[in-house]
Design a protein around this motif. Structure first.
Motif, PDB file in Angstrom:
ATOM      1  N   VAL A 171       0.861  -1.183   0.000  1.00  0.00           N
ATOM      2  CA  VAL A 171       0.000   0.000   0.000  1.00  0.00           C
ATOM      3  C   VAL A 171       0.896   1.230   0.000  1.00  0.00           C
ATOM      4  N   ALA A 187      -1.502  -1.098  -4.098  1.00  0.00           N
ATOM      5  CA  ALA A 187      -2.504  -0.042  -3.958  1.00  0.00           C
ATOM      6  C   ALA A 187      -1.814   1.314  -3.961  1.00  0.00           C
ATOM      7  N   LEU A 202      -2.414   5.169  -3.434  1.00  0.00           N
ATOM      8  CA  LEU A 202      -3.437   5.974  -2.773  1.00  0.00           C
ATOM      9  C   LEU A 202      -3.057   7.449  -2.747  1.00  0.00           C
ATOM     10  N   ALA A 231      -6.073  -0.882   2.745  1.00  0.00           N
ATOM     11  CA  ALA A 231      -5.868   0.098   1.669  1.00  0.00           C
ATOM     12  C   ALA A 231      -7.008   1.107   1.609  1.00  0.00           C
ATOM     13  N   SER A 232      -8.243   0.636   1.682  1.00  0.00           N
ATOM     14  CA  SER A 232      -9.366   1.567   1.585  1.00  0.00           C
ATOM     15  C   SER A 232      -9.551   2.377   2.866  1.00  0.00           C
ATOM     16  N   ARG A 287      -8.358   6.436   2.896  1.00  0.00           N
ATOM     17  CA  ARG A 287      -9.235   7.574   2.619  1.00  0.00           C
ATOM     18  C   ARG A 287     -10.063   7.940   3.846  1.00  0.00           C
ATOM     19  N   LEU A 310     -13.420  -4.252   0.995  1.00  0.00           N
ATOM     20  CA  LEU A 310     -13.225  -2.811   1.014  1.00  0.00           C
ATOM     21  C   LEU A 310     -14.160  -2.177   2.020  1.00  0.00           C
ATOM     22  N   GLY A 369      -9.238   0.182  -2.729  1.00  0.00           N
ATOM     23  CA  GLY A 369      -7.913   0.778  -2.696  1.00  0.00           C
ATOM     24  C   GLY A 369      -6.955   0.171  -3.697  1.00  0.00           C
ATOM     25  N   SER A 389      -9.276   0.436  -7.582  1.00  0.00           N
ATOM     26  CA  SER A 389      -9.953   1.731  -7.725  1.00  0.00           C
ATOM     27  C   SER A 389     -11.381   1.626  -8.231  1.00  0.00           C
TER      28      SER A 389
END
Length: 285
Positions: free
Chosen positions: A53, A81, A83, A113-114, A117, A260, A266, A269
């Motif tokens: 990530v 990932a 980001l 990964a997600s 955000r 996710l 992530g 996308s």
């Protein structure tokens, strides 16, 4: 092995918050590393950790971003990932450390990964500046531009989670609205001589501690001046971070199959598509 967290500069690797927090891998810019070496570096991380990530500033130079995507494409890997986050450099470093903390928890790579955000919305990142005349990452009014020409004027600017600007000198100094949850404040000093962040902002935000670190190399460019004191207030307790991420519903990505949270995967996308919501939007027959 935990999912690897990689950063785009060595000064974005903050000291571990506890003995369980792993370090981040440091990727090299195109000017410092041949393309083949970049491929080999990321391939080695994948072989060792399984998933990688990479949180990076949305303002990262285009050649570096293109290099990251090119390496991912050559490796034909959906386990990397990338980001981009709209945080200033110190905020990116804080986010990377939070992901490092969570990488040893029981989260799958997709959730980790997600989560980037999500966590970015809980980082209060800003700077104390003597001028905002050339600042282009945060909206600045014409009045603030005019006040920047007055000698001795200083501004507190918040870039995330929502733009704020306050003149902190003069007869009626302002103050930034801070987080409504427990945080620690990280401070990185540039060439501006001021204790305002630690003596005024920290007590007003009721932070649980103030730690100093070196100023990231990209910070003067991001804030358009080397005369600054950059700061970032964020959640440092891994149990609180874990609870925050765990509280969000997990869904499988309909494209790559990884778990996710939020509205976008992530790794690939792909946006999250709720079939029930889609049915609700269909016109009645």
């Amino acid at each position: 092995m935990p999912t690897a967290i990689a950063v785009t500069s060595g000064d974005l690797v903050l000291p571990p918050s506890d003995r369980h927090t792993p370090l981040a891998a440091v990727l090299q810019p195109p000017s410092a590393q041949p393309f083949e070496a970049s491929i080999a570096e990321l391939h080695a991380l994948l072989e060792q950790h399984g998933y990688v990530v990479v949180p990076y500033a949305a303002a990262l130079p285009a050649p570096y971003v293109q290099r990251l995507h090119a390496v991912r494409s050559v490796l034909e890997s959906d386990r990397i990932a990338l980001l981009p986050v709209g945080l200033p450099p110190l905020g990116v470093a804080v986010l990377a450390r939070q992901l490092r903390q969570l990488s040893v928890c029981d989260f799958s790579p997709g959730v980790l990964a997600s989560a980037g955000r999500l966590l970015a919305h809980y980082i209060y990142a800003g700077a104390l500046l003597p001028t905002v005349t050339r600042l282009d990452h945060v909206p600045v009014s014409l009045t603030a531009h005019a006040k920047s020409w007055m000698p001795g004027t200083q501004f507190a600017v918040l870039a995330s989670p929502a733009p704020q600007l306050a003149k902190v000198t003069g007869a009626e100094p302002g103050l930034l609205e801070g987080p409504a949850f427990a945080t620690r404040l990280l401070v990185a000093r540039g060439q501006l001589q001021s204790d305002w962040v630690s003596s005024v902002l920290a007590p007003a935000w009721q932070v649980q501690g103030v730690l100093e670190t070196a100023l990231p190399a990209d910070s003067p460019g991001w804030w358009a001046t080397p005369r600054l004191v950059e700061f970032a207030a964020a959640i440092s307790d891994v149990s609180v971070l874990h609870q925050l991420v765990s509280s969000v519903r997990r869904e499988p990505c309909r494209w790559c199959g990884l778990e996710l949270i939020g509205d976008r995967c992530g790794f690939c996308s792909a946006p999250f598509a709720d079939p029930h919501a889609q049915l609700e939007r269909l016109p009645a027959q």
